[in-house]
Design a protein around this motif. Structure first.
Motif, PDB file in Angstrom:
ATOM      1  N   TRP B  35       0.857  -1.184   0.000  1.00 58.21           N
ATOM      2  CA  TRP B  35       0.000   0.000   0.000  1.00 58.21           C
ATOM      3  C   TRP B  35       0.894   1.235   0.000  1.00 58.21           C
ATOM      4  CZ3 TRP B  35      -5.177   0.164  -0.728  1.00 58.21           C
ATOM      5  CH2 TRP B  35      -5.881  -1.047  -0.592  1.00 58.21           C
ATOM      6  N   TYR B  36       0.661   2.105  -0.987  1.00 57.80           N
ATOM      7  CA  TYR B  36       1.426   3.343  -1.113  1.00 57.80           C
ATOM      8  C   TYR B  36       0.477   4.525  -1.001  1.00 57.80           C
ATOM      9  CZ  TYR B  36       5.445   0.822  -3.146  1.00 57.80           C
ATOM     10  OH  TYR B  36       6.512  -0.009  -3.368  1.00 57.80           O
ATOM     11  N   ARG B  37       1.047   5.624  -0.617  1.00 62.17           N
ATOM     12  CA  ARG B  37       0.321   6.894  -0.724  1.00 62.17           C
ATOM     13  C   ARG B  37       1.130   7.799  -1.645  1.00 62.17           C
ATOM     14  NH1 ARG B  37      -1.047   9.723   4.707  1.00 62.17           N
ATOM     15  NH2 ARG B  37       1.167  10.285   4.733  1.00 62.17           N
ATOM     16  N   GLN B  38       0.458   8.345  -2.627  1.00 63.81           N
ATOM     17  CA  GLN B  38       1.112   9.302  -3.517  1.00 63.81           C
ATOM     18  C   GLN B  38       0.647  10.703  -3.136  1.00 63.81           C
ATOM     19  OE1 GLN B  38       0.264   9.120  -7.778  1.00 63.81           O
ATOM     20  NE2 GLN B  38       2.403   9.616  -8.221  1.00 63.81           N
ATOM     21  N   SER B  39       1.604  11.527  -2.790  1.00 60.79           N
ATOM     22  CA  SER B  39       1.292  12.871  -2.319  1.00 60.79           C
ATOM     23  C   SER B  39       0.844  13.750  -3.490  1.00 60.79           C
ATOM     24  CB  SER B  39       2.534  13.483  -1.669  1.00 60.79           C
ATOM     25  OG  SER B  39       3.512  13.733  -2.668  1.00 60.79           O
ATOM     26  N   ILE B  47       3.417   2.597   2.661  1.00 63.63           N
ATOM     27  CA  ILE B  47       2.750   2.552   3.959  1.00 63.63           C
ATOM     28  C   ILE B  47       3.060   1.228   4.638  1.00 63.63           C
ATOM     29  CG2 ILE B  47       0.514   2.501   5.135  1.00 63.63           C
ATOM     30  CD1 ILE B  47      -0.539   4.255   2.781  1.00 63.63           C
ATOM     31  N   ALA B  48       2.804   0.147   3.912  1.00 64.93           N
ATOM     32  CA  ALA B  48       3.018  -1.179   4.489  1.00 64.93           C
ATOM     33  C   ALA B  48       3.089  -2.210   3.393  1.00 64.93           C
ATOM     34  CB  ALA B  48       1.882  -1.525   5.457  1.00 64.93           C
ATOM     35  N   LEU B  49       3.739  -3.281   3.701  1.00 62.60           N
ATOM     36  CA  LEU B  49       3.848  -4.415   2.795  1.00 62.60           C
ATOM     37  C   LEU B  49       3.198  -5.613   3.462  1.00 62.60           C
ATOM     38  CD1 LEU B  49       5.077  -5.426   0.103  1.00 62.60           C
ATOM     39  CD2 LEU B  49       7.039  -6.167   1.445  1.00 62.60           C
ATOM     40  N   SER B  50       2.265  -6.216   2.750  1.00 62.07           N
ATOM     41  CA  SER B  50       1.505  -7.324   3.303  1.00 62.07           C
ATOM     42  C   SER B  50       1.764  -8.582   2.482  1.00 62.07           C
ATOM     43  CB  SER B  50       0.005  -6.961   3.254  1.00 62.07           C
ATOM     44  OG  SER B  50      -0.786  -8.060   3.599  1.00 62.07           O
ATOM     45  N   LEU B  91      -3.465  10.163  -2.953  1.00 55.49           N
ATOM     46  CA  LEU B  91      -3.922   9.022  -3.738  1.00 55.49           C
ATOM     47  C   LEU B  91      -3.329   7.764  -3.120  1.00 55.49           C
ATOM     48  CD1 LEU B  91      -5.383   8.033  -6.346  1.00 55.49           C
ATOM     49  CD2 LEU B  91      -3.158   8.186  -7.472  1.00 55.49           C
ATOM     50  N   TYR B  92      -4.182   6.877  -2.640  1.00 57.55           N
ATOM     51  CA  TYR B  92      -3.730   5.636  -2.041  1.00 57.55           C
ATOM     52  C   TYR B  92      -3.750   4.547  -3.109  1.00 57.55           C
ATOM     53  CZ  TYR B  92      -3.946   7.830   2.513  1.00 57.55           C
ATOM     54  OH  TYR B  92      -3.706   8.667   3.578  1.00 57.55           O
ATOM     55  N   LEU B  93      -2.619   3.926  -3.269  1.00 59.90           N
ATOM     56  CA  LEU B  93      -2.470   2.916  -4.316  1.00 59.90           C
ATOM     57  C   LEU B  93      -2.130   1.576  -3.702  1.00 59.90           C
ATOM     58  CD1 LEU B  93      -0.262   5.139  -6.593  1.00 59.90           C
ATOM     59  CD2 LEU B  93      -2.431   4.177  -7.341  1.00 59.90           C
ATOM     60  N   CYS B  94      -2.817   0.561  -4.138  1.00 60.05           N
ATOM     61  CA  CYS B  94      -2.374  -0.776  -3.773  1.00 60.05           C
ATOM     62  C   CYS B  94      -1.595  -1.339  -4.949  1.00 60.05           C
ATOM     63  CB  CYS B  94      -3.533  -1.685  -3.385  1.00 60.05           C
ATOM     64  SG  CYS B  94      -4.559  -2.223  -4.746  1.00 60.05           S
ATOM     65  N   GLY B  95      -0.543  -2.014  -4.658  1.00 60.57           N
ATOM     66  CA  GLY B  95       0.271  -2.651  -5.684  1.00 60.57           C
ATOM     67  C   GLY B  95       0.358  -4.130  -5.383  1.00 60.57           C
ATOM     68  N   ALA B  96      -0.144  -4.926  -6.275  1.00 59.06           N
ATOM     69  CA  ALA B  96      -0.109  -6.370  -6.076  1.00 59.06           C
ATOM     70  C   ALA B  96       1.040  -6.953  -6.879  1.00 59.06           C
ATOM     71  CB  ALA B  96      -1.437  -6.990  -6.510  1.00 59.06           C
ATOM     72  N   ARG B  97       1.829  -7.746  -6.209  1.00 58.14           N
ATOM     73  CA  ARG B  97       3.033  -8.252  -6.845  1.00 58.14           C
ATOM     74  C   ARG B  97       2.890  -9.742  -7.126  1.00 58.14           C
ATOM     75  NH1 ARG B  97       9.096  -6.374  -5.202  1.00 58.14           N
ATOM     76  NH2 ARG B  97      10.025  -6.933  -7.194  1.00 58.14           N
ATOM     77  N   LYS B 112      -8.581   8.024  -4.188  1.00 64.68           N
ATOM     78  CA  LYS B 112      -8.201   9.401  -3.849  1.00 64.68           C
ATOM     79  C   LYS B 112      -8.978   9.855  -2.628  1.00 64.68           C
ATOM     80  CE  LYS B 112      -7.654  14.045  -5.703  1.00 64.68           C
ATOM     81  NZ  LYS B 112      -7.834  14.938  -6.870  1.00 64.68           N
ATOM     82  N   LEU B 113      -8.248  10.246  -1.608  1.00 69.36           N
ATOM     83  CA  LEU B 113      -8.873  10.696  -0.367  1.00 69.36           C
ATOM     84  C   LEU B 113      -8.767  12.204  -0.237  1.00 69.36           C
ATOM     85  CD1 LEU B 113     -10.160  10.230   2.423  1.00 69.36           C
ATOM     86  CD2 LEU B 113      -7.858   9.837   3.327  1.00 69.36           C
ATOM     87  N   THR B 114      -9.913  12.823  -0.097  1.00 70.18           N
ATOM     88  CA  THR B 114      -9.986  14.258   0.189  1.00 70.18           C
ATOM     89  C   THR B 114     -10.587  14.402   1.573  1.00 70.18           C
ATOM     90  OG1 THR B 114     -10.322  14.784  -2.149  1.00 70.18           O
ATOM     91  CG2 THR B 114     -10.919  16.475  -0.544  1.00 70.18           C
TER      92      THR B 114
END
Lengths: 115, 116
Positions: B35-39, B47-50, B91-97, B112-114
């Motif tokens: 999970w990433y947050r893009q400013s 943010i974290a790796l699961s 902008l919160y992005l999930c990245g699946a690997r 996108k969180l406002t």
């Protein structure tokens, strides 16, 4: 961990010419280097990647080069077109065995064409 | 092909309320979800790796108490932003690997969180 530097932060070229973005990384054990393209309002999309067992990869007008000795990798866009305008991000994968398995991103390059 | 669905695409919430977002990998088995947050300045913060069957690893400045994550299987992950404030917008992005430590990481469309 890993640190990735990406330059330039802003890049403008004439349509039809080529463009290059350069990234450097710190940890020589990093082994995977993807490039992402992000258009306004969209998510980043993987456009090309290269693994540490290669020095060069090419696909659809994109070339990536990897110089492991210099810890540098680069993206080259040939024959730039309006659709190429976007933010581009490089990334490097944390070394295997660290347990983190994560990508560290560069700060991005805003690419556009000179009208 | 590999796809990652993420929803909702955007949320507007009041200060102090929470937002939950979900991430679904389709067409491949995601061995890990980041999970990433893009400013607004476009930089990425991890943010974290699961990883399934392993403890979720949070990065410095991010905690489970603030960003609880659930990753019950290889295709689904969710994260909540609790008590959201202005500094949480982005902008919160999930990245699946995909499998392997050189597996490709595919991003979801982003949430996108406002915060008002």
């Amino acid at each position: 961990g890993e640190q990735v530097e990406q330059l330039p932060s802003i890049l403008r070229v004439q349509e039809g010419s080529s463009a290059s973005i350069n990234c450097t990384y710190e940890n020589s054990a990093s082994n995977y280097f993807p490039w992402y393209k992000q258009e306004p309002g969209e998510n980043p999309k993987l456009i090309i990647d290269i693994r540490s067992n290669m020095e060069r990869k090419q696909t659809q007008g994109l070339i990536v080069l990897l110089d492991k000795k210099a810890k540098r990798f680069s993206l080259h866009i040939t024959d730039t077109q309006p659709g190429d305008s976007a933010m581009y991000f490089c990334a490097a994968s944390s070394p295997p065995g660290t347990g983190s398995n994560r990508l560290t991103f560069g700060k991005g390059t805003k690419f556009s064409l000179i009208p | 092909g590999a796809l990652v669905y993420q929803y909702p695409r955007r949320t507007i919430c009041k200060s102090g309320t929470s937002m939950r977002m979900e991430c679904q990998a389709v067409g491949f088995q995601a061995t890990s979800v980041a999970w990433y947050r893009q400013s607004p300045q476009k930089t990425f913060e991890l943010i974290a790796l699961s990883t399934v069957n392993s403890a979720i690893k949070y990065e410095q400045n991010f905690t489970q108490e603030k960003f609880p994550i659930s990753h019950p299987n290889l295709s689904f992950s969710s994260m909540t932003v609790l008590n959201a404030y202005l500094e949480d917008r982005g902008l919160y992005l999930c990245g699946a690997r995909a499998q392997g430590n050189t597996g490709q990481l595919y991003f979801g469309e982003g949430s996108k969180l406002t915060v008002l």
